[in-house]
Structures are given as C-alpha cells and as structure tokens.
Design a protein around this motif. Structure first.
Motif, PDB file in Angstrom:
ATOM      1  N   CYS A  67     -56.071 -14.149  54.863  1.00  0.00           N
ATOM      2  CA  CYS A  67     -56.121 -15.157  55.929  1.00  0.00           C
ATOM      3  C   CYS A  67     -54.999 -14.953  56.940  1.00  0.00           C
ATOM      4  CB  CYS A  67     -56.032 -16.555  55.328  1.00  0.00           C
ATOM      5  SG  CYS A  67     -57.490 -17.050  54.371  1.00  0.00           S
ATOM      6  N   LYS A  68     -53.832 -14.531  56.456  1.00  0.00           N
ATOM      7  CA  LYS A  68     -52.706 -14.315  57.365  1.00  0.00           C
ATOM      8  C   LYS A  68     -52.886 -13.028  58.170  1.00  0.00           C
ATOM      9  CE  LYS A  68     -49.319 -17.061  54.839  1.00  0.00           C
ATOM     10  NZ  LYS A  68     -50.335 -17.845  54.110  1.00  0.00           N
ATOM     11  N   LEU A  69     -53.437 -11.996  57.550  1.00  0.00           N
ATOM     12  CA  LEU A  69     -53.738 -10.773  58.299  1.00  0.00           C
ATOM     13  C   LEU A  69     -54.745 -11.056  59.401  1.00  0.00           C
ATOM     14  CD1 LEU A  69     -54.025  -8.100  55.452  1.00  0.00           C
ATOM     15  CD2 LEU A  69     -52.290  -8.184  57.258  1.00  0.00           C
ATOM     16  N   TRP A  70     -55.738 -11.848  59.089  1.00  0.00           N
ATOM     17  CA  TRP A  70     -56.754 -12.250  60.055  1.00  0.00           C
ATOM     18  C   TRP A  70     -56.107 -12.984  61.230  1.00  0.00           C
ATOM     19  CZ3 TRP A  70     -59.898 -17.226  59.920  1.00  0.00           C
ATOM     20  CH2 TRP A  70     -60.989 -17.175  60.814  1.00  0.00           C
ATOM     21  N   ALA A  71     -55.217 -13.922  60.910  1.00  0.00           N
ATOM     22  CA  ALA A  71     -54.518 -14.675  61.963  1.00  0.00           C
ATOM     23  C   ALA A  71     -53.688 -13.743  62.836  1.00  0.00           C
ATOM     24  CB  ALA A  71     -53.626 -15.742  61.330  1.00  0.00           C
ATOM     25  N   ARG A  72     -52.964 -12.831  62.217  1.00  0.00           N
ATOM     26  CA  ARG A  72     -52.105 -11.916  62.960  1.00  0.00           C
ATOM     27  C   ARG A  72     -52.915 -11.017  63.887  1.00  0.00           C
ATOM     28  NH1 ARG A  72     -48.591  -7.486  59.705  1.00  0.00           N
ATOM     29  NH2 ARG A  72     -50.677  -6.542  59.589  1.00  0.00           N
ATOM     30  N   ASP A  73     -54.006 -10.463  63.375  1.00  0.00           N
ATOM     31  CA  ASP A  73     -54.810  -9.537  64.185  1.00  0.00           C
ATOM     32  C   ASP A  73     -55.500 -10.248  65.344  1.00  0.00           C
ATOM     33  OD1 ASP A  73     -54.056  -7.478  62.532  1.00  0.00           O
ATOM     34  OD2 ASP A  73     -55.900  -7.488  61.353  1.00  0.00           O
ATOM     35  N   LYS A  74     -56.068 -11.401  65.077  1.00  0.00           N
ATOM     36  CA  LYS A  74     -56.782 -12.133  66.133  1.00  0.00           C
ATOM     37  C   LYS A  74     -55.822 -12.694  67.174  1.00  0.00           C
ATOM     38  CE  LYS A  74     -60.792 -11.197  64.582  1.00  0.00           C
ATOM     39  NZ  LYS A  74     -61.597 -10.171  65.293  1.00  0.00           N
ATOM     40  N   LEU A  75     -54.617 -13.050  66.755  1.00  0.00           N
ATOM     41  CA  LEU A  75     -53.618 -13.498  67.732  1.00  0.00           C
ATOM     42  C   LEU A  75     -53.268 -12.352  68.671  1.00  0.00           C
ATOM     43  CD1 LEU A  75     -51.642 -15.643  68.774  1.00  0.00           C
ATOM     44  CD2 LEU A  75     -49.968 -14.752  67.137  1.00  0.00           C
ATOM     45  N   LEU A 217     -63.819 -16.938  58.541  1.00  0.00           N
ATOM     46  CA  LEU A 217     -63.612 -15.849  57.591  1.00  0.00           C
ATOM     47  C   LEU A 217     -64.148 -16.289  56.232  1.00  0.00           C
ATOM     48  CD1 LEU A 217     -62.269 -13.038  57.088  1.00  0.00           C
ATOM     49  CD2 LEU A 217     -60.217 -14.311  56.381  1.00  0.00           C
ATOM     50  N   PRO A 218     -65.310 -15.781  55.817  1.00  0.00           N
ATOM     51  CA  PRO A 218     -65.882 -16.182  54.522  1.00  0.00           C
ATOM     52  C   PRO A 218     -65.028 -15.672  53.366  1.00  0.00           C
ATOM     53  CG  PRO A 218     -67.540 -15.156  55.949  1.00  0.00           C
ATOM     54  CD  PRO A 218     -66.201 -14.873  56.551  1.00  0.00           C
ATOM     55  N   MET A 219     -64.705 -16.567  52.451  1.00  0.00           N
ATOM     56  CA  MET A 219     -63.999 -16.214  51.223  1.00  0.00           C
ATOM     57  C   MET A 219     -64.924 -16.515  50.044  1.00  0.00           C
ATOM     58  SD  MET A 219     -61.198 -15.308  52.769  1.00  0.00           S
ATOM     59  CE  MET A 219     -59.949 -15.068  51.511  1.00  0.00           C
ATOM     60  N   LYS A 220     -64.458 -16.257  48.822  1.00  0.00           N
ATOM     61  CA  LYS A 220     -65.319 -16.424  47.653  1.00  0.00           C
ATOM     62  C   LYS A 220     -65.718 -17.874  47.433  1.00  0.00           C
ATOM     63  CE  LYS A 220     -65.647 -15.307  42.730  1.00  0.00           C
ATOM     64  NZ  LYS A 220     -64.979 -14.676  41.559  1.00  0.00           N
ATOM     65  N   LYS A 221     -64.760 -18.801  47.553  1.00  0.00           N
ATOM     66  CA  LYS A 221     -65.025 -20.209  47.251  1.00  0.00           C
ATOM     67  C   LYS A 221     -65.056 -21.102  48.477  1.00  0.00           C
ATOM     68  CE  LYS A 221     -63.067 -20.146  42.574  1.00  0.00           C
ATOM     69  NZ  LYS A 221     -62.069 -20.774  41.653  1.00  0.00           N
ATOM     70  N   TYR A 222     -64.707 -20.555  49.621  1.00  0.00           N
ATOM     71  CA  TYR A 222     -64.662 -21.383  50.827  1.00  0.00           C
ATOM     72  C   TYR A 222     -64.712 -20.483  52.052  1.00  0.00           C
ATOM     73  CZ  TYR A 222     -59.735 -19.962  50.745  1.00  0.00           C
ATOM     74  OH  TYR A 222     -58.579 -19.225  50.708  1.00  0.00           O
ATOM     75  N   THR A 223     -64.815 -21.115  53.225  1.00  0.00           N
ATOM     76  CA  THR A 223     -64.752 -20.400  54.494  1.00  0.00           C
ATOM     77  C   THR A 223     -63.525 -20.872  55.252  1.00  0.00           C
ATOM     78  OG1 THR A 223     -67.154 -20.169  54.632  1.00  0.00           O
ATOM     79  CG2 THR A 223     -65.915 -19.932  56.676  1.00  0.00           C
ATOM     80  N   ARG A 224     -62.755 -19.936  55.758  1.00  0.00           N
ATOM     81  CA  ARG A 224     -61.573 -20.258  56.552  1.00  0.00           C
ATOM     82  C   ARG A 224     -61.968 -20.280  58.019  1.00  0.00           C
ATOM     83  NH1 ARG A 224     -56.402 -22.155  55.657  1.00  0.00           N
ATOM     84  NH2 ARG A 224     -56.307 -20.897  53.763  1.00  0.00           N
ATOM     85  N   PHE A 225     -61.566 -21.318  58.728  1.00  0.00           N
ATOM     86  CA  PHE A 225     -61.848 -21.458  60.151  1.00  0.00           C
ATOM     87  C   PHE A 225     -60.545 -21.302  60.941  1.00  0.00           C
ATOM     88  CE2 PHE A 225     -64.702 -24.503  57.898  1.00  0.00           C
ATOM     89  CZ  PHE A 225     -65.885 -23.781  58.038  1.00  0.00           C
ATOM     90  N   MET A 226     -60.640 -20.715  62.127  1.00  0.00           N
ATOM     91  CA  MET A 226     -59.443 -20.532  62.942  1.00  0.00           C
ATOM     92  C   MET A 226     -59.729 -20.738  64.415  1.00  0.00           C
ATOM     93  SD  MET A 226     -56.623 -17.452  62.887  1.00  0.00           S
ATOM     94  CE  MET A 226     -57.750 -16.114  63.319  1.00  0.00           C
ATOM     95  N   LEU A 227     -58.775 -21.380  65.078  1.00  0.00           N
ATOM     96  CA  LEU A 227     -58.801 -21.587  66.516  1.00  0.00           C
ATOM     97  C   LEU A 227     -57.494 -21.098  67.121  1.00  0.00           C
ATOM     98  CD1 LEU A 227     -60.114 -25.280  66.611  1.00  0.00           C
ATOM     99  CD2 LEU A 227     -61.480 -23.195  66.896  1.00  0.00           C
ATOM    100  N   ILE A 228     -57.574 -20.408  68.233  1.00  0.00           N
ATOM    101  CA  ILE A 228     -56.408 -20.010  69.006  1.00  0.00           C
ATOM    102  C   ILE A 228     -56.648 -20.493  70.435  1.00  0.00           C
ATOM    103  CG2 ILE A 228     -54.965 -18.125  69.849  1.00  0.00           C
ATOM    104  CD1 ILE A 228     -55.924 -16.476  67.460  1.00  0.00           C
TER     105      ILE A 228
END
Length: 231
Positions: A67-75, A217-228
């Motif tokens: 989730c943090k890699l995703w945040a870093r790359d999309k930022l 970002l789909p995960m095994k037990k949940y989906t992570r949502f992000m807004l910038i």
C-alpha cells in the motif's frame, strides 16, 4: 536402534529453536542491508536491535509495504518528486517517510511523521536515523496541529478508516493544501470505524476540490482506496 541414534544426531545438529528471534532478525536485516546497500533495511535492523517491543512484523508486512509503495509511485506520477515539507499524520513507525527518503526520484526537504501514540516516535526516529537532518517524529493529535502556520505542501493520511469525521479533519487544512488519502472497505476490523464501501463513496466523503489521482488496490481481504488532490 540405528533409527533412534540417527534422530539424536540430527536433533543435535539443528539450530537452537528457542534462539532469540530479535538477534536472528537483526543479523538477517543487517546482512541484507549490507548486500543491497539499502538504508531503509539498515534502519529496520537498528529498530529490531534497539526497540524489541516494536511491532515491526506488522509494520513491514507485505500488505503494508504494498500500500505504501502504491502511494509513493502514484504520488510521483501525479505530482512529481519535489516537496518542501511533507506531514504524515498517523505516521506510526515512520515507514512511509523512510520509503520516500530511500527513493532517489524524490527531493524532499523535510518530513514530519506525527502520531498520537507516544510509544512510536522513538522507533520512527531510529528507522529514519540515516535522514535525521530532514526527519522529525512528533507526538501530537492531528486535530490540534497548526496546518496554516506549519504550511506543509503535502499532508498524507493513509489511515482514514480510523477517523470518525474525515470531513471535519480536512476542514482544518488551508484551502489549496495537497493531500494523499487512503481508506479501505475492511469493515470486519474493529478499529476501522469509518470504512467506505467503494472508491466513489470515498471521493464523496473527502469532497476534495481537485483530484489528481483516484484509484483502488485490491488486496486479499479488502480493497485499498486512494485519493491525491487538494482540499
């Protein structure tokens, strides 16, 4: 008899199963840091050695890191890599800050990692010791921060599922402040008091003036949502 004897020989040559986990983990992470030249892993080795109570297994599990890699790359893709001062509220052990500092794409003057838990600042400082001239760990309530006076050019909150009144908190930020927000739909976790069921619901709840990125970002037990975007 031979079988029993062989078993005894095998058991005698096995590593001590009750060896101190922290010593083993410290040696392992220190070795990996030396091999790959990674300051972040070197910081993790120091945390394991100096703060045995720290829940590093949770902080560095594959879901947290993903989730943090995703945040870093999309930022970086949305806003570039140049920032004067980033505030990370709910910063916990300062993992995201260390990931930014460790990424050569980013040119950041300072990062403040802020958390209400007084037990995490020292751990965060140890993890980010390599960048101590640009990193500060503070213990504070994010509702009591002076966002106008501090003037961060980016505020990050990757734990919006823990905030009862997201709009109320965002209202404390000066208009035009850039934000990176994450939430999820993991309703079964008791500490998640403000999950959202969809990305669309998250967008409506945040009510940002401008959105530079919106994704999930789909995960095994949940989906992570992000807004910038900007408030």
């Amino acid at each position: 008899m031979d079988g029993a004897y062989n078993t005894c020989i095998m058991d005698a040559t096995q590593p001590d199963t009750v060896a101190d986990w922290h010593e083993t983990a410290f040696d392992l992470t220190r070795g990996i840091a030396a091999y790959c030249g990674c300051s972040l892993v070197g910081g993790l080795a120091k945390v394991i050695a100096r703060h045995p109570q720290a829940d590093v297994g949770n902080a560095f599990n594959h879901k947290q890191v993903a989730c943090k890699l995703w945040a870093r790359d999309k930022l970086y893709e949305s806003c570039g890599g140049r920032f004067a001062n980033i505030w990370i509220v709910g910063g916990w052990y300062g993992v995201l800050a260390a990931m930014f500092f460790d990424d050569p794409r980013f040119d950041i003057d300072a990062i403040d990692s802020i958390d209400i838990d007084p037990g995490v600042a020292e751990v965060a400082a140890t993890l980010n010791d390599r960048w101590k001239d640009r990193f500060r760990a503070a213990t504070a309530d994010m509702y009591g921060l002076d966002y106008a006076g501090g003037a961060p050019d980016l505020v990050i909150n990757t734990s919006c599922e823990h905030i009862a009144d997201l709009r109320g908190w965002l209202g404390l930020l000066p208009s035009g402040t850039r934000v990176l927000l994450q939430s999820n739909d993991y309703f079964s976790e008791p500490t998640h008091i403000a999950c959202v069921a969809s990305l669309d619901e998250f967008e409506k709840l945040a009510g940002l003036r401008q959105i530079a990125f919106s994704g999930e970002l789909p995960m095994k037990k949940y989906t992570r949502f992000m807004l910038i975007g900007t408030v």
